[in-house]
Design a protein around this motif. Structure first.
Motif, PDB file in Angstrom:
ATOM      1  N   HIS A 169      46.994  44.041  48.828  1.00  0.00           N
ATOM      2  CA  HIS A 169      45.999  44.094  49.901  1.00  0.00           C
ATOM      3  C   HIS A 169      46.181  45.319  50.794  1.00  0.00           C
ATOM      4  O   HIS A 169      47.296  45.781  51.012  1.00  0.00           O
ATOM      5  CB  HIS A 169      46.093  42.847  50.774  1.00  0.00           C
ATOM      6  CG  HIS A 169      45.883  41.588  50.000  1.00  0.00           C
ATOM      7  ND1 HIS A 169      44.643  41.082  49.725  1.00  0.00           N
ATOM      8  CD2 HIS A 169      46.758  40.777  49.386  1.00  0.00           C
ATOM      9  CE1 HIS A 169      44.759  40.000  48.986  1.00  0.00           C
ATOM     10  NE2 HIS A 169      46.042  39.793  48.760  1.00  0.00           N
ATOM     11  N   ASN A 196      42.800  33.172  44.706  1.00  0.00           N
ATOM     12  CA  ASN A 196      41.977  34.180  45.388  1.00  0.00           C
ATOM     13  C   ASN A 196      41.654  33.820  46.833  1.00  0.00           C
ATOM     14  O   ASN A 196      40.654  34.283  47.374  1.00  0.00           O
ATOM     15  CB  ASN A 196      40.662  34.382  44.627  1.00  0.00           C
ATOM     16  CG  ASN A 196      40.925  34.870  43.219  1.00  0.00           C
ATOM     17  OD1 ASN A 196      41.712  35.798  43.016  1.00  0.00           O
ATOM     18  ND2 ASN A 196      40.326  34.215  42.244  1.00  0.00           N
ATOM     19  N   LYS A 247      40.965  33.694  50.601  1.00  0.00           N
ATOM     20  CA  LYS A 247      40.648  34.784  51.541  1.00  0.00           C
ATOM     21  C   LYS A 247      41.157  34.419  52.939  1.00  0.00           C
ATOM     22  O   LYS A 247      41.369  33.244  53.240  1.00  0.00           O
ATOM     23  CB  LYS A 247      39.130  34.991  51.616  1.00  0.00           C
ATOM     24  CG  LYS A 247      38.491  35.298  50.264  1.00  0.00           C
ATOM     25  CD  LYS A 247      38.638  36.761  49.926  1.00  0.00           C
ATOM     26  CE  LYS A 247      37.959  37.138  48.623  1.00  0.00           C
ATOM     27  NZ  LYS A 247      38.763  36.894  47.420  1.00  0.00           N
TER      28      LYS A 247
END
Ligand code: KG4
Ligand code: ZN
Length: 341
Positions: free
Chosen positions: A145, A333, A335
């Motif tokens: 990230h 995944n 967020k």
């Protein structure tokens, strides 16, 4: 259940290649923190092999948790809640931690808290400076990230910019592999750059012309490095490493400073593995001093994956949202939960 300064949370982290457990009191007082790294196991492959990571977590987790409890010098009956990363990360790796954390929560009859790994990175700064003031800008730079986040309050995040292709850490790892500097790439480039000239090659600084654009792009930089080395095979690796690192750090610092200006932040905080980078740390502090805002650099141990940050984020989540139901799964995944702009 009353959540206060004496609430003791066991944190567990197994999302990637670190098996970690920690005991943190009141969301910021680290009583013990144990990290078992799989770096050597994956080094031969030049990257994390998911199936090997899951098996290694399975072997390491029980001893790591036991050590965290022993090092804390407490009886496990003192533990008030178990927090564990539920995502994002490698699914098999995540499931090892989540299953163990749920089992411990059932066995000890204490709440289970599912933690977002990205939120936990934001909380690592509070472990070392609980007095940090909002709003602040967090530059989260890891292997997966690259994000600039405005933190307006606990649990209140706004995404200011993020990478549109490779993460900063990924660029470090790929360039290091190309230069044959070793694995993991970040620390290898950091060390090699000490002996190189950061001005030897002027590599591109992508997406820096438009002041309002706070997104990042590192894949062109990686290609530029490869093309340069192919054209100039005799160039010193240390010069390439230093020039590449300078280009990445330049962009990260410029954009973080612009982000802080845009939202009127009281400070900039670093998080994620790349925040261990020596040049980034030095340049970020310099930029914050020039802008007369606080620059906060968590220690290197708190920048890379650890379980103290999981326990800290877990404590805040337990206080705000209560326990997580035990039927929650793992989310590769997941967020960061954002508030509306
Ligand atoms: O946060 P982290 O431990 O794991 C996740 O990706 O979640 O970050 C690992 C990344 C790797 O890409 C590694 O090369 C990079 O952080 N890294 C560094 C340094 N130490 C670790 N990058 C630049 N300079 C460093 N000193
Ligand atoms: Zn991480």
């Amino acid at each position: 259940m009353k959540i206060d300064e004496s609430t003791l949370v066991l944190g567990i982290e197994t999302s990637c290649d670190e098996t970690a457990a920690a005991l943190v009191m009141g969301g910021s007082d680290v009583i013990s923190s144990v990290v078992s790294s799989q770096i050597e196991i994956h080094a031969d492959f030049g990257g994390v092999v998911p199936e090997i990571a899951s098996r290694a977590h399975l072997e390491a987790l029980n001893p790591v948790v036991a050590r965290a409890v022993v090092e804390a010098g407490i009886d496990d009956s003192r533990i008030d809640a178990v927090a564990c990363t539920v995502g994002p990360g490698l699914i098999g790796a995540l499931l090892v931690g989540v299953s163990a954390a749920k089992a411990l929560s059932l066995a000890w009859d204490v709440p289970f808290i599912g933690v977002n790994h990205l939120e936990a990175h934001l909380y690592s700064a509070f472990l070392e400076d609980p007095t940090l003031e909002f709003p602040m800008v967090v530059l989260l730079v890891s292997g997966g990230h690259t994000m600039l986040i405005e933190m307006r309050g606990h649990g209140q995040y706004r995404m200011l910019g993020q990478t549109i292709d490779d993460a900063a850490g990924e660029a470090f790892d790929k360039v290091a592999r190309f230069l044959d500097l070793g694995y993991p790439g970040g620390p290898a480039i950091d060390a090699a750059a000490l002996h190189g000239d950061p001005d030897a090659v002027r590599f591109p600084r992508a997406l820096t012309d438009d002041r309002d654009n706070l997104d990042f792009s590192f894949s062109g930089l990686k290609t530029a490095v490869m093309n340069y080395v192919r054209k100039h095979p005799d160039v010193a690796s240390a010069d390439v490493a230093a020039s590449f690192q300078m280009a990445v750090v330049d962009v990260l610092v410029k954009k973080a400073r612009r982000a802080a200006e845009t939202v009127g932040a009281k400070g900039i905080v670093l998080g994620g593995g790349v925040a261990a980078n020596s040049l980034l740390r030095e340049e970020m502090l310099g930029a914050c001093a020039a802008a007369d805002i606080k620059g906060f650099l968590p220690s290197r141990a708190m920048c890379t994956d650890n379980a103290a940050m999981i326990a800290a984020a877990g404590w805040y989540r337990l206080a705000s949202d209560g326990p997580t139901p035990l039927d929650v799964g793992a989310f590769p995944n997941l967020k960061l939960p954002l508030v509306d702009a």
